[in-house]
Write a protein that holds these residues in place. Structure first.
Motif, PDB file in Angstrom:
ATOM      1  N   LEU A 183      57.548 -21.677  45.694  1.00 21.80           N
ATOM      2  CA  LEU A 183      58.058 -21.959  44.553  1.00 21.80           C
ATOM      3  C   LEU A 183      59.207 -23.201  44.524  1.00 21.80           C
ATOM      4  CD1 LEU A 183      58.409 -18.797  42.672  1.00 21.80           C
ATOM      5  CD2 LEU A 183      56.404 -20.132  42.769  1.00 21.80           C
ATOM      6  N   ALA A 184      59.545 -23.358  45.459  1.00 20.06           N
ATOM      7  CA  ALA A 184      60.655 -24.684  45.973  1.00 20.06           C
ATOM      8  C   ALA A 184      59.921 -25.754  46.449  1.00 20.06           C
ATOM      9  CB  ALA A 184      61.829 -23.999  46.660  1.00 20.06           C
ATOM     10  N   SER A 185      58.744 -25.767  46.842  1.00 22.43           N
ATOM     11  CA  SER A 185      58.296 -26.718  47.676  1.00 22.43           C
ATOM     12  C   SER A 185      56.870 -27.305  47.107  1.00 22.43           C
ATOM     13  CB  SER A 185      57.677 -26.137  49.129  1.00 22.43           C
ATOM     14  OG  SER A 185      56.826 -26.827  49.808  1.00 22.43           O
ATOM     15  N   GLY A 186      57.036 -28.449  46.914  1.00 21.76           N
ATOM     16  CA  GLY A 186      55.575 -29.295  46.275  1.00 21.76           C
ATOM     17  C   GLY A 186      54.685 -29.219  47.365  1.00 21.76           C
ATOM     18  N   THR A 187      54.819 -29.257  48.484  1.00 21.88           N
ATOM     19  CA  THR A 187      53.976 -29.234  49.442  1.00 21.88           C
ATOM     20  C   THR A 187      53.078 -27.822  49.379  1.00 21.88           C
ATOM     21  OG1 THR A 187      55.094 -30.823  51.270  1.00 21.88           O
ATOM     22  CG2 THR A 187      53.264 -29.434  52.006  1.00 21.88           C
ATOM     23  N   MET A 188      53.838 -26.773  49.530  1.00 18.71           N
ATOM     24  CA  MET A 188      53.217 -25.726  49.509  1.00 18.71           C
ATOM     25  C   MET A 188      52.614 -25.250  48.280  1.00 18.71           C
ATOM     26  SD  MET A 188      53.145 -24.549  52.379  1.00 18.71           S
ATOM     27  CE  MET A 188      52.197 -22.939  51.597  1.00 18.71           C
ATOM     28  N   ARG A 189      53.212 -25.646  47.054  1.00 20.86           N
ATOM     29  CA  ARG A 189      52.632 -25.521  45.838  1.00 20.86           C
ATOM     30  C   ARG A 189      50.985 -26.204  45.674  1.00 20.86           C
ATOM     31  NH1 ARG A 189      56.477 -23.942  41.694  1.00 20.86           N
ATOM     32  NH2 ARG A 189      55.041 -25.091  39.889  1.00 20.86           N
ATOM     33  N   THR A 190      51.202 -27.305  46.188  1.00 22.04           N
ATOM     34  CA  THR A 190      49.752 -27.977  46.140  1.00 22.04           C
ATOM     35  C   THR A 190      48.847 -27.632  47.263  1.00 22.04           C
ATOM     36  OG1 THR A 190      50.927 -30.217  45.885  1.00 22.04           O
ATOM     37  CG2 THR A 190      48.572 -30.238  46.929  1.00 22.04           C
ATOM     38  N   ILE A 191      49.301 -26.987  48.325  1.00 20.14           N
ATOM     39  CA  ILE A 191      48.181 -26.136  49.318  1.00 20.14           C
ATOM     40  C   ILE A 191      47.614 -24.983  48.615  1.00 20.14           C
ATOM     41  CG2 ILE A 191      47.853 -24.887  51.234  1.00 20.14           C
ATOM     42  CD1 ILE A 191      49.945 -26.941  52.660  1.00 20.14           C
ATOM     43  N   PHE A 192      48.588 -24.133  47.831  1.00 22.14           N
ATOM     44  CA  PHE A 192      48.060 -22.787  47.301  1.00 22.14           C
ATOM     45  C   PHE A 192      47.361 -23.260  45.933  1.00 22.14           C
ATOM     46  CE2 PHE A 192      51.238 -19.275  48.351  1.00 22.14           C
ATOM     47  CZ  PHE A 192      51.009 -19.472  49.801  1.00 22.14           C
ATOM     48  N   SER A 193      47.629 -24.180  45.309  1.00 22.13           N
ATOM     49  CA  SER A 193      46.840 -24.660  44.337  1.00 22.13           C
ATOM     50  C   SER A 193      45.491 -25.332  44.677  1.00 22.13           C
ATOM     51  CB  SER A 193      47.559 -25.923  43.390  1.00 22.13           C
ATOM     52  OG  SER A 193      48.793 -25.192  42.597  1.00 22.13           O
ATOM     53  N   ALA A 194      45.198 -25.892  45.619  1.00 20.06           N
ATOM     54  CA  ALA A 194      44.002 -26.519  46.137  1.00 20.06           C
ATOM     55  C   ALA A 194      43.182 -24.985  46.634  1.00 20.06           C
ATOM     56  CB  ALA A 194      44.197 -27.089  47.521  1.00 20.06           C
ATOM     57  N   MET A 195      43.857 -24.198  47.264  1.00 16.66           N
ATOM     58  CA  MET A 195      42.979 -23.017  47.509  1.00 16.66           C
ATOM     59  C   MET A 195      42.313 -22.109  46.356  1.00 16.66           C
ATOM     60  SD  MET A 195      42.992 -22.947  50.790  1.00 16.66           S
ATOM     61  CE  MET A 195      43.131 -24.729  50.529  1.00 16.66           C
ATOM     62  N   ILE A 196      43.187 -22.281  45.055  1.00 15.95           N
ATOM     63  CA  ILE A 196      42.606 -21.834  43.903  1.00 15.95           C
ATOM     64  C   ILE A 196      41.542 -22.684  43.398  1.00 15.95           C
ATOM     65  CG2 ILE A 196      43.080 -21.306  41.240  1.00 15.95           C
ATOM     66  CD1 ILE A 196      45.758 -20.353  42.472  1.00 15.95           C
ATOM     67  N   TYR A 197      41.849 -24.182  43.363  1.00 14.92           N
ATOM     68  CA  TYR A 197      41.067 -24.935  42.878  1.00 14.92           C
ATOM     69  C   TYR A 197      39.410 -25.107  43.472  1.00 14.92           C
ATOM     70  CZ  TYR A 197      39.349 -29.539  40.963  1.00 14.92           C
ATOM     71  OH  TYR A 197      38.595 -30.421  40.041  1.00 14.92           O
ATOM     72  N   ARG A 198      39.470 -24.915  44.587  1.00 20.03           N
ATOM     73  CA  ARG A 198      38.121 -24.681  45.476  1.00 20.03           C
ATOM     74  C   ARG A 198      36.928 -24.119  44.580  1.00 20.03           C
ATOM     75  NH1 ARG A 198      38.615 -22.843  51.412  1.00 20.03           N
ATOM     76  NH2 ARG A 198      39.607 -21.033  50.335  1.00 20.03           N
ATOM     77  N   THR A 199      37.408 -22.782  43.965  1.00 16.89           N
ATOM     78  CA  THR A 199      36.413 -22.108  43.181  1.00 16.89           C
ATOM     79  C   THR A 199      36.736 -22.222  41.763  1.00 16.89           C
ATOM     80  OG1 THR A 199      37.754 -20.368  43.406  1.00 16.89           O
ATOM     81  CG2 THR A 199      36.096 -20.596  44.953  1.00 16.89           C
ATOM     82  N   TYR A 200      37.586 -22.834  41.303  1.00 15.86           N
ATOM     83  CA  TYR A 200      38.144 -22.857  39.842  1.00 15.86           C
ATOM     84  C   TYR A 200      37.214 -24.172  39.522  1.00 15.86           C
ATOM     85  CZ  TYR A 200      40.861 -24.098  35.519  1.00 15.86           C
ATOM     86  OH  TYR A 200      41.058 -24.307  34.188  1.00 15.86           O
ATOM     87  N   LYS A 201      37.012 -25.172  39.919  1.00 20.04           N
ATOM     88  CA  LYS A 201      36.243 -26.077  39.616  1.00 20.04           C
ATOM     89  C   LYS A 201      34.779 -26.035  39.058  1.00 20.04           C
ATOM     90  CE  LYS A 201      34.805 -28.007  44.168  1.00 20.04           C
ATOM     91  NZ  LYS A 201      34.868 -28.904  45.231  1.00 20.04           N
ATOM     92  N   ASP A 202      34.319 -24.922  39.702  1.00 23.54           N
ATOM     93  CA  ASP A 202      33.006 -24.585  39.195  1.00 23.54           C
ATOM     94  C   ASP A 202      32.976 -23.304  38.161  1.00 23.54           C
ATOM     95  OD1 ASP A 202      31.674 -26.378  40.825  1.00 23.54           O
ATOM     96  OD2 ASP A 202      31.907 -25.271  42.776  1.00 23.54           O
ATOM     97  N   THR A 203      33.896 -22.256  38.595  1.00 19.70           N
ATOM     98  CA  THR A 203      33.953 -21.218  37.738  1.00 19.70           C
ATOM     99  C   THR A 203      34.786 -21.211  36.437  1.00 19.70           C
ATOM    100  OG1 THR A 203      35.795 -20.303  38.909  1.00 19.70           O
ATOM    101  CG2 THR A 203      33.571 -19.903  39.860  1.00 19.70           C
ATOM    102  N   LYS A 204      35.747 -22.100  36.406  1.00 19.58           N
ATOM    103  CA  LYS A 204      36.717 -22.268  35.594  1.00 19.58           C
ATOM    104  C   LYS A 204      37.566 -21.006  35.500  1.00 19.58           C
ATOM    105  CE  LYS A 204      35.141 -26.337  34.616  1.00 19.58           C
ATOM    106  NZ  LYS A 204      35.990 -27.377  35.278  1.00 19.58           N
ATOM    107  N   SER A 205      37.733 -20.224  36.719  1.00 17.52           N
ATOM    108  CA  SER A 205      38.600 -18.867  36.744  1.00 17.52           C
ATOM    109  C   SER A 205      39.343 -19.114  38.016  1.00 17.52           C
ATOM    110  CB  SER A 205      37.621 -17.787  36.685  1.00 17.52           C
ATOM    111  OG  SER A 205      38.329 -16.640  36.923  1.00 17.52           O
ATOM    112  N   PRO A 206      40.561 -18.764  37.819  1.00 18.80           N
ATOM    113  CA  PRO A 206      41.362 -18.774  39.114  1.00 18.80           C
ATOM    114  C   PRO A 206      41.226 -17.463  40.099  1.00 18.80           C
ATOM    115  CG  PRO A 206      42.838 -18.254  37.433  1.00 18.80           C
ATOM    116  CD  PRO A 206      41.285 -18.349  36.842  1.00 18.80           C
ATOM    117  N   LYS A 207      40.398 -16.527  39.290  1.00 15.51           N
ATOM    118  CA  LYS A 207      40.218 -15.193  40.122  1.00 15.51           C
ATOM    119  C   LYS A 207      40.014 -15.277  41.548  1.00 15.51           C
ATOM    120  CE  LYS A 207      38.023 -10.609  39.650  1.00 15.51           C
ATOM    121  NZ  LYS A 207      37.182  -9.869  38.847  1.00 15.51           N
ATOM    122  N   LYS A 208      38.926 -15.858  41.984  1.00 10.73           N
ATOM    123  CA  LYS A 208      38.890 -15.721  43.476  1.00 10.73           C
ATOM    124  C   LYS A 208      39.696 -16.836  44.302  1.00 10.73           C
ATOM    125  CE  LYS A 208      33.582 -15.547  43.101  1.00 10.73           C
ATOM    126  NZ  LYS A 208      32.175 -16.317  43.486  1.00 10.73           N
TER     127      LYS A 208
END
Length: 362
Positions: A183-208
């Protein structure tokens, strides 16, 4: 008596003249000579305040260089990039900082939307690809920062280290992963968001993506409150695995002797654009412009690459270190606008619904 009085007046006049001459030649914070003017040809203020996550080594070094060149008293506050954004937001009606140096581009984009940044097109604009600056010039990229899997070479062999993101979820890594509190780190927020985005870009859902982060949380031993605590925990083998940015890992390995190495994830990795911006209504605007230009000169960027392991965004920097030229990086396909829109919500969900309470920030 007449002669003595006139002589006294001459002496006083001479003393005043010398004092004024001294003030003219030495009226600066750093030594003799006239103070240099800023990029607009205007006189610089006597003070500059910089908020940055770049650490005391880089900030202290550039403080000395900048003060020596411009005779401006530079003050810096070292904190996480998300913490910088939060602080600048809180100070919007009474800005204290002049420069924000260091954060992923999506944080600067959020700040732009919030009216927190000053428009400024630097002199080196022609050497920046379009992906490395804001379209309206509210920020520019200074460094490119690929994210990697970091490991302790005394505890994990090169062959045995995780080769891709999903391998971090293997049960064999349970209680062996140390994560910088995101929550305090731009680097880690980006890594975590990238892990969500891998499937979000196709499903439009963050669930996976949430499911992935939950499995990572299960393997995570602790969340470190700052980078130094994370480095120490990995170095001591408290947890031999982490995820972080490649330049810092190389620096810690080569310059400070940490038993670290890294793996560039084979499926692709987010490559951050790490930027710089002037704070809206900066108290010391001309000094801010001068610093903005100073840290992005060819000489400064070459030094930052060689001494501090930063990869410049400028396309006209030659003879960079071998580790930069030889890195085989596959950038992950990311829509950074989605990150800007969704990242805060995703991280809030992680904090409230995923993070193990027993592994709170330490």
């Amino acid at each position: 008596m007449k002669w003595r009085a006139s002589g006294l007046m001459i002496a006083i006049t001479l003393m005043i003249s010398l004092l004024l001459s001294g003030c003219s030649s030495n009226g600066n914070a750093g030594g003799s000579g006239q103070k240099e003017k800023g990029p607009d040809g205007k006189k610089l203020e006597d003070t500059l305040v910089v908020y940055s996550p770049h650490g005391k080594d880089i900030l202290g070094d550039f403080e000395k260089q900048f003060e020596s060149k411009y005779h401006v008293d530079m003050k810096f506050l070292d904190m996480g990039s998300q913490e910088v954004l939060d602080r600048i937001r809180s100070e919007k009606n009474n800005p204290q900082a002049d420069i924000w140096w260091g954060a992923p581009s999506e944080l600067f984009s959020q700040a732009k939307d919030d009216g927190l940044l000053e428009k400024y097109k630097p002199s080196y604009a022609g050497a920046l690809d379009g992906m490395f600056h804001d379209s309206d010039w509210y920020w520019t990229g200074t460094f490119k920062t690929p994210e990697v899997i970091m490991y302790n070479t005394k505890e994990v062999s090169k062959k045995g280290a995780p080769k891709d993101w999903d391998e971090l979820l293997d049960p064999k890594w349970k209680d062996k992963i140390i994560i910088r509190y995101p929550l305090a780190s731009g680097t880690m927020r980006t890594i975590f968001s990238a892990m969500i985005y891998r499937t979000y870009k196709d499903t439009k859902s963050p669930k996976k993506g949430y499911e992935w982060l939950k499995k990572l949380d299960a393997n995570t031993k602790k969340y470190a409150a700052n980078p130094e605590m994370m480095y120490n925990n990995v170095a001591k083998g408290v947890g031999p695995i982490s995820v972080w940015d490649m330049p810092d890992v190389v620096m810690l390995k080569e310059q400070k002797g940490y038993p670290f190495d890294y793996v560039i994830p084979k499926s692709g990795t987010p490559v951050l654009t790490d930027g710089i911006a002037i704070v809206k209504n900066a108290p010391h605007l001309e000094a801010a412009k001068a610093f903005y230009e100073f840290v992005n000169t060819k000489a400064s960027l070459k030094k930052l690459a060689e001494k501090y392991y930063r990869i410049p965004t400028r396309s006209d920097i030659n003879q960079l270190p071998r580790w930069i030229d030889e890195a085989d990086i596959k950038p992950m396909d990311i829509d950074w606008k989605v990150f800007k829109e969704k990242s805060n919500k995703w991280m809030e969900h992680w904090d409230q619904q995923i993070k193990s309470k027993s592994k709170s920030k330490e």
